[in-house]
Design a protein around this motif. Structure first.
Motif, PDB file in Angstrom:
ATOM      1  N   TYR A 156       0.822  -1.203   0.000  1.00 28.00           N
ATOM      2  CA  TYR A 156       0.000   0.000   0.000  1.00 28.00           C
ATOM      3  C   TYR A 156       0.861   1.260   0.000  1.00 28.00           C
ATOM      4  N   LEU A 157       0.312   2.316  -0.579  1.00 29.43           N
ATOM      5  CA  LEU A 157       0.990   3.618  -0.579  1.00 29.43           C
ATOM      6  C   LEU A 157       0.572   4.372   0.668  1.00 29.43           C
ATOM      7  N   ASP A 158       1.565   4.918   1.357  1.00 32.46           N
ATOM      8  CA  ASP A 158       1.249   5.537   2.640  1.00 32.46           C
ATOM      9  C   ASP A 158       2.118   6.766   2.878  1.00 32.46           C
ATOM     10  N   HIS A 159       2.535   7.431   1.805  1.00 32.76           N
ATOM     11  CA  HIS A 159       3.488   8.519   1.949  1.00 32.76           C
ATOM     12  C   HIS A 159       2.821   9.837   2.278  1.00 32.76           C
ATOM     13  N   PHE A 208       8.097  10.169 -22.937  1.00 33.25           N
ATOM     14  CA  PHE A 208       8.382  10.065 -21.501  1.00 33.25           C
ATOM     15  C   PHE A 208       8.088  11.399 -20.812  1.00 33.25           C
ATOM     16  N   PRO A 257      -4.274  10.591  -6.861  1.00 34.56           N
ATOM     17  CA  PRO A 257      -4.340   9.187  -7.259  1.00 34.56           C
ATOM     18  C   PRO A 257      -4.858   8.265  -6.148  1.00 34.56           C
ATOM     19  N   ASP A 289       4.379  11.868 -20.449  1.00 35.07           N
ATOM     20  CA  ASP A 289       3.853  11.024 -19.362  1.00 35.07           C
ATOM     21  C   ASP A 289       4.061  11.726 -18.014  1.00 35.07           C
ATOM     22  N   ALA A 307       7.255  10.894 -13.047  1.00 33.21           N
ATOM     23  CA  ALA A 307       5.841  10.515 -13.163  1.00 33.21           C
ATOM     24  C   ALA A 307       5.424   9.630 -11.993  1.00 33.21           C
ATOM     25  N   LEU A 308       6.320   8.718 -11.630  1.00 31.26           N
ATOM     26  CA  LEU A 308       6.008   7.801 -10.528  1.00 31.26           C
ATOM     27  C   LEU A 308       5.894   8.568  -9.209  1.00 31.26           C
ATOM     28  N   ALA A 320       5.210  11.735  -8.777  1.00 33.04           N
ATOM     29  CA  ALA A 320       4.013  12.589  -8.806  1.00 33.04           C
ATOM     30  C   ALA A 320       2.765  11.756  -8.545  1.00 33.04           C
ATOM     31  N   SER A 321       2.776  10.517  -9.025  1.00 34.46           N
ATOM     32  CA  SER A 321       1.632   9.625  -8.797  1.00 34.46           C
ATOM     33  C   SER A 321       1.548   9.176  -7.345  1.00 34.46           C
ATOM     34  N   MET A 322       2.634   9.373  -6.614  1.00 36.84           N
ATOM     35  CA  MET A 322       2.664   9.005  -5.196  1.00 36.84           C
ATOM     36  C   MET A 322       2.506  10.248  -4.323  1.00 36.84           C
ATOM     37  N   ASP A 323       1.869  11.263  -4.894  1.00 37.89           N
ATOM     38  CA  ASP A 323       1.507  12.493  -4.166  1.00 37.89           C
ATOM     39  C   ASP A 323       2.646  13.487  -4.015  1.00 37.89           C
ATOM     40  N   ALA A 330       1.201  13.249 -15.366  1.00 41.92           N
ATOM     41  CA  ALA A 330       1.131  12.853 -13.949  1.00 41.92           C
ATOM     42  C   ALA A 330       1.219  14.066 -13.019  1.00 41.92           C
ATOM     43  N   TYR A 332      10.377   9.061 -16.139  1.00 42.34           N
ATOM     44  CA  TYR A 332       9.636   7.918 -15.596  1.00 42.34           C
ATOM     45  C   TYR A 332       9.541   8.063 -14.066  1.00 42.34           C
ATOM     46  N   VAL A 346      -1.912   0.595  -4.178  1.00 46.08           N
ATOM     47  CA  VAL A 346      -3.110   1.368  -3.843  1.00 46.08           C
ATOM     48  C   VAL A 346      -2.840   2.131  -2.549  1.00 46.08           C
TER      49      VAL A 346
END
Lengths: 131, 147
Positions: free
Chosen positions: A6-9, A77, B63, A80, A36-37, A39-42, A84, A33, B51
């Protein structure tokens, strides 16, 4: 280190200083890459293009550049990363050294910034990465 | 179900304006969120899905999950304010399930913060979703592929 399920950052700010460009094309895909990753994790991510990196934001360069023969283009890239939520800054003092005018920059660039802006970002963000 | 450019769309589901995600209302009022056929094709073979931890409050646009392939990393965006209720363990264990059947495999199940009708108001469904989806396929010139 195993990957958590799980993401918990907490929200973080990250600056990626992109000094690599067409002279070292193999180094030109992963930073986007990773951006983008993150940014997708907040994370709030800014990529600051300087030195040879500014050539990537010159119109027509990243469109025909790949990190590997026959691979995805660098502009893909970059797009992408933008999709994000990553912000792009181009280094104003680096542009003249490569004969690039601000009007020659791709539309994905959010700001043309001074070295002082980069210094402020480095001193105030949570993480800095250099590529 | 209908197909445009080899990409499947299901009019009974709800979609964001970019057709990145679909949403399905479950009998208990929770909403399942997954990737569309367009999204899974654009991403390529999915290697990792993570998730946000169940119980997390997620504002609209943040997200609910991240997806990684060999050449692409990006978010599964959240279409409304919500709390994460659960993740699909089968997808976390075998992310390629999304590439095989994107509409059968939900990624996260969420509980909207606002009443359901209000939360879904900004999403496309039915004939409008079908038309928008086909237009998107044409614009992106994308032919969908499954694993």
């Amino acid at each position: 280190m195993s990957q958590e399920r799980y993401l918990d950052h907490e929200a973080k700010t990250v600056v990626i200083v992109m000094t690599s460009g067409p002279a070292t094309r193999g180094r030109c895909a992963t930073p986007f890459y990773l951006g983008a990753l993150l940014a997708s994790m907040d994370a709030q991510v800014t990529i600051f293009f300087t030195m040879d990196g500014v050539r990537l934001v010159q119109n027509g360069v990243a469109e025909s550049l790949t990190a590997m023969e026959g691979g995805k283009t660098i502009i893909e890239f970059m797009r992408d990363a933008k999709a994000a939520g990553v912000k792009f800054h181009a280094c104003r003092p680096a542009l003249p050294g490569y004969d690039i005018e601000p009007v020659d920059l791709i539309a994905e660039v959010d700001e043309v910034s001074s070295g002082g802006v980069l210094a402020d970002m480095i001193l105030s963000c949570d993480k800095v990465l250099f590529f | 179900m209908s197909v445009c450019h080899g990409c499947e769309v299901r009019p009974e589901l709800y979609y964001d304006a970019e057709f990145q995600i679909w949403a399905r209302v479950e009998p208990d009022g929770a909403v399942s969120i997954g990737m569309t056929d367009l999204s899974q094709t654009r991403a390529g073979k999915i290697m990792h899905v993570r998730v946000r931890r169940p119980g997390s409050l997620r504002p609209r646009g943040k997200p609910v999950a991240t997806v990684e392939t060999g050449k692409w990393a990006g978010p599964v965006p959240n279409p409304f304010d919500c709390v994460i209720e659960s993740a699909n363990d089968a997808v976390l264990d075998d992310p390629l399930r999304i590439n095989r059947d994107p509409y059968a495999e939900w990624i996260a199940r969420v509980r909207p913060s606002a009443p359901l009708e209000q939360a879904l108001a900004g999403l496309l469904t039915g004939a409008a979703a079908e038309a928008g989806f086909c237009e998107r396929c044409r614009a992106d010139r994308l032919e969908c592929k499954r694993a």
